[in-house]
Design a protein around this motif. Structure first.
Motif, PDB file in Angstrom:
ATOM      1  N   GLY A   1      17.323 -28.101   0.460  1.00 56.79           N
ATOM      2  CA  GLY A   1      16.034 -27.812  -0.733  1.00 56.79           C
ATOM      3  C   GLY A   1      17.679 -27.094  -1.052  1.00 56.79           C
ATOM      4  N   THR A   2      16.383 -27.203  -3.034  1.00 57.88           N
ATOM      5  CA  THR A   2      17.983 -26.212  -3.892  1.00 57.88           C
ATOM      6  C   THR A   2      16.331 -24.994  -4.323  1.00 57.88           C
ATOM      7  OG1 THR A   2      19.209 -27.717  -3.941  1.00 57.88           O
ATOM      8  CG2 THR A   2      18.604 -26.311  -5.598  1.00 57.88           C
ATOM      9  N   PHE A   3      17.202 -23.645  -4.269  1.00 61.25           N
ATOM     10  CA  PHE A   3      15.604 -22.710  -5.428  1.00 61.25           C
ATOM     11  C   PHE A   3      16.545 -22.374  -7.034  1.00 61.25           C
ATOM     12  CE2 PHE A   3      14.319 -18.673  -5.858  1.00 61.25           C
ATOM     13  CZ  PHE A   3      13.345 -18.415  -5.656  1.00 61.25           C
ATOM     14  N   TYR A   4      14.976 -22.382  -7.293  1.00 63.89           N
ATOM     15  CA  TYR A   4      15.440 -21.407  -8.697  1.00 63.89           C
ATOM     16  C   TYR A   4      14.424 -21.011  -9.367  1.00 63.89           C
ATOM     17  CZ  TYR A   4      15.201 -22.677 -13.468  1.00 63.89           C
ATOM     18  OH  TYR A   4      15.681 -22.979 -15.534  1.00 63.89           O
ATOM     19  N   GLU A   5      14.984 -20.047  -9.595  1.00 57.93           N
ATOM     20  CA  GLU A   5      13.657 -18.963 -10.303  1.00 57.93           C
ATOM     21  C   GLU A   5      14.065 -18.650 -11.031  1.00 57.93           C
ATOM     22  OE1 GLU A   5      14.288 -14.926  -7.443  1.00 57.93           O
ATOM     23  OE2 GLU A   5      15.121 -13.862 -10.023  1.00 57.93           O
ATOM     24  N   THR A   6      12.400 -18.395 -11.756  1.00 61.22           N
ATOM     25  CA  THR A   6      11.955 -18.174 -13.287  1.00 61.22           C
ATOM     26  C   THR A   6      11.889 -16.807 -14.030  1.00 61.22           C
ATOM     27  OG1 THR A   6       9.555 -18.592 -13.533  1.00 61.22           O
ATOM     28  CG2 THR A   6      11.697 -20.350 -13.609  1.00 61.22           C
ATOM     29  N   THR A   7      11.446 -15.966 -14.796  1.00 64.18           N
ATOM     30  CA  THR A   7      11.319 -14.588 -14.545  1.00 64.18           C
ATOM     31  C   THR A   7       9.947 -15.285 -15.626  1.00 64.18           C
ATOM     32  OG1 THR A   7      12.803 -14.402 -17.027  1.00 64.18           O
ATOM     33  CG2 THR A   7      12.849 -13.454 -14.590  1.00 64.18           C
ATOM     34  N   ASP A   8       9.253 -14.378 -15.692  1.00 63.82           N
ATOM     35  CA  ASP A   8       8.244 -13.658 -16.913  1.00 63.82           C
ATOM     36  C   ASP A   8       7.037 -15.167 -17.147  1.00 63.82           C
ATOM     37  OD1 ASP A   8       9.094 -11.185 -17.511  1.00 63.82           O
ATOM     38  OD2 ASP A   8      10.739 -11.644 -19.402  1.00 63.82           O
ATOM     39  N   LEU A   9       7.100 -15.537 -16.405  1.00 63.06           N
ATOM     40  CA  LEU A   9       6.213 -17.059 -16.680  1.00 63.06           C
ATOM     41  C   LEU A   9       4.635 -16.841 -15.274  1.00 63.06           C
ATOM     42  CD1 LEU A   9       9.055 -20.381 -16.457  1.00 63.06           C
ATOM     43  CD2 LEU A   9       7.452 -19.444 -18.255  1.00 63.06           C
ATOM     44  N   GLY A  10       4.984 -16.485 -14.267  1.00 68.43           N
ATOM     45  CA  GLY A  10       4.183 -16.572 -13.073  1.00 68.43           C
ATOM     46  C   GLY A  10       3.591 -17.498 -12.517  1.00 68.43           C
ATOM     47  N   HIS A  11       2.017 -17.167 -12.425  1.00 67.13           N
ATOM     48  CA  HIS A  11       2.248 -18.538 -11.342  1.00 67.13           C
ATOM     49  C   HIS A  11       1.636 -19.688 -11.930  1.00 67.13           C
ATOM     50  CE1 HIS A  11       0.861 -20.065  -7.383  1.00 67.13           C
ATOM     51  NE2 HIS A  11      -0.764 -20.601  -8.079  1.00 67.13           N
ATOM     52  N   ARG A  12       0.946 -19.626 -13.577  1.00 69.02           N
ATOM     53  CA  ARG A  12       0.733 -20.860 -14.161  1.00 69.02           C
ATOM     54  C   ARG A  12       1.253 -21.396 -15.421  1.00 69.02           C
ATOM     55  NH1 ARG A  12      -3.745 -18.089 -11.631  1.00 69.02           N
ATOM     56  NH2 ARG A  12      -5.067 -18.873 -10.075  1.00 69.02           N
ATOM     57  N   LYS A  13       1.502 -20.548 -16.437  1.00 67.83           N
ATOM     58  CA  LYS A  13       2.660 -20.943 -17.292  1.00 67.83           C
ATOM     59  C   LYS A  13       3.581 -21.374 -16.572  1.00 67.83           C
ATOM     60  CE  LYS A  13       3.211 -17.213 -20.292  1.00 67.83           C
ATOM     61  NZ  LYS A  13       4.261 -16.199 -20.270  1.00 67.83           N
ATOM     62  N   ILE A  14       4.065 -21.083 -15.637  1.00 65.50           N
ATOM     63  CA  ILE A  14       5.107 -22.032 -15.181  1.00 65.50           C
ATOM     64  C   ILE A  14       4.698 -23.113 -15.247  1.00 65.50           C
ATOM     65  CG2 ILE A  14       4.755 -22.008 -12.632  1.00 65.50           C
ATOM     66  CD1 ILE A  14       7.571 -21.067 -12.039  1.00 65.50           C
TER      67      ILE A  14
END
Length: 284
Positions: free
Chosen positions: A254-267
């Protein structure tokens, strides 16, 4: 599963909370049954304009799974990338990925889960969904990757077996366990404890005492042998980012990639996320 409450909750949600608060002591049996049915009933949201454009360009057909007509969408040619959407989602939510994946040489496929989108059914559950996924995958000649969103990841983990011919996969905002969804549901509706207890007891009666264990993505992720990219937003208010981290740690690769300011759907529509997913699916 219902969205978490916000400061501007819809009137319908406020009314539901009032119904549970005031009527549970009066007609507990009726309210218990209503809440259980509600737990199994997704909301059919309309397509966005972007999704409508994608739907018009799709090769759309129906297959039959569990006695229901299930809508299957596909775009382009080549090895297939299958998208499995979340609770109350739609297969066309993959719209922003279609052109990039097609240009990279992939066919994009998705389905509307039972009781979602253009598929038949009023209520559904993870096991019905798994059956539909199985029927769709049987119809694919060259499956390369699977992309899931939210609840779709939980069900894919349950469905997964070592014979599944994928090279890799992507899980976007996956819940680590069914407890995440259940807590969100009960907190949103502010359900009395007696109603929560009834739903849990009925779930176990209908699907087995081990239903939560069988649907644990943390447990099932450990069985997945292919490289999986987990993408999760720090501000996700539906599935906590910690769930995604737990899933990534449980995966064999597994590789984890974190985003910000996108929430659950905008992502699902962010170019940087799409680029990162493409990099994972077709490295180099």
């Amino acid at each position: 599963m219902i969205n978490n409450k916000t400061r501007n909750d819809p009137i319908a949600l406020k009314l539901l909370r009032l119904i549970f608060k005031t009527l549970t002591p009066v007609v507990p049996g009726l309210i218990n049954q209503y809440a259980y049915k509600l737990w199994l009933t997704p909301t059919r949201f309309k397509m966005t304009e972007r999704e409508k454009i994608s739907a018009d360009k799709a090769d759309a057909r129906f297959i039959v799974a569990g006695g229901l007509k299930i809508r299957v969408w596909s775009w382009g040619e080549g090895p297939a990338v299958l998208f499995i959407h979340g609770w109350s989602g739609r297969g066309t939510q993959i719209s922003s990925f279609i052109d990039p994946l097609n240009q990279a040489g992939f066919k994009v496929m998705s389905l509307d889960l039972p009781a979602h989108g253009e598929s038949e059914g009023k209520r559904t559950n993870a096991f019905n969904v798994s059956e539909s996924i199985s029927e769709v995958i049987k119809s694919i000649d060259n499956l390369h990757s699977v992309i899931t969103h939210s609840f779709g990841g939980l069900v894919f983990g349950y469905y997964y077996n070592s014979r599944l011919p994928i090279k890799n996969g992507v899980m976007i905002c996956p819940p680590a366990t069914l407890n995440t969804a259940f807590k969100q549901f009960t907190d949103t509706l502010e359900l009395p404890k007696s109603v929560e207890t009834y739903i849990l007891q009925t779930l176990k009666q209908n699907f087995g005492d081990d239903v939560f264990e069988r649907l644990s993505l943390i447990t099932n992720a450990a069985k997945i042998t292919q490289p999986i990219l987990v993408v999760h937003d720090k501000e996700d208010d539906v599935v906590p980012v910690q769930d995604g981290k737990l899933v990534a740690n449980a995966l064999q690769h597994g590789t984890f990639y974190e985003t910000t300011d996108l929430g659950h759907r905008k992502i699902l529509y962010d170019k940087t996320v799409i680029d990162r997913v493409l990099q994972h699916i077709k490295p180099g």
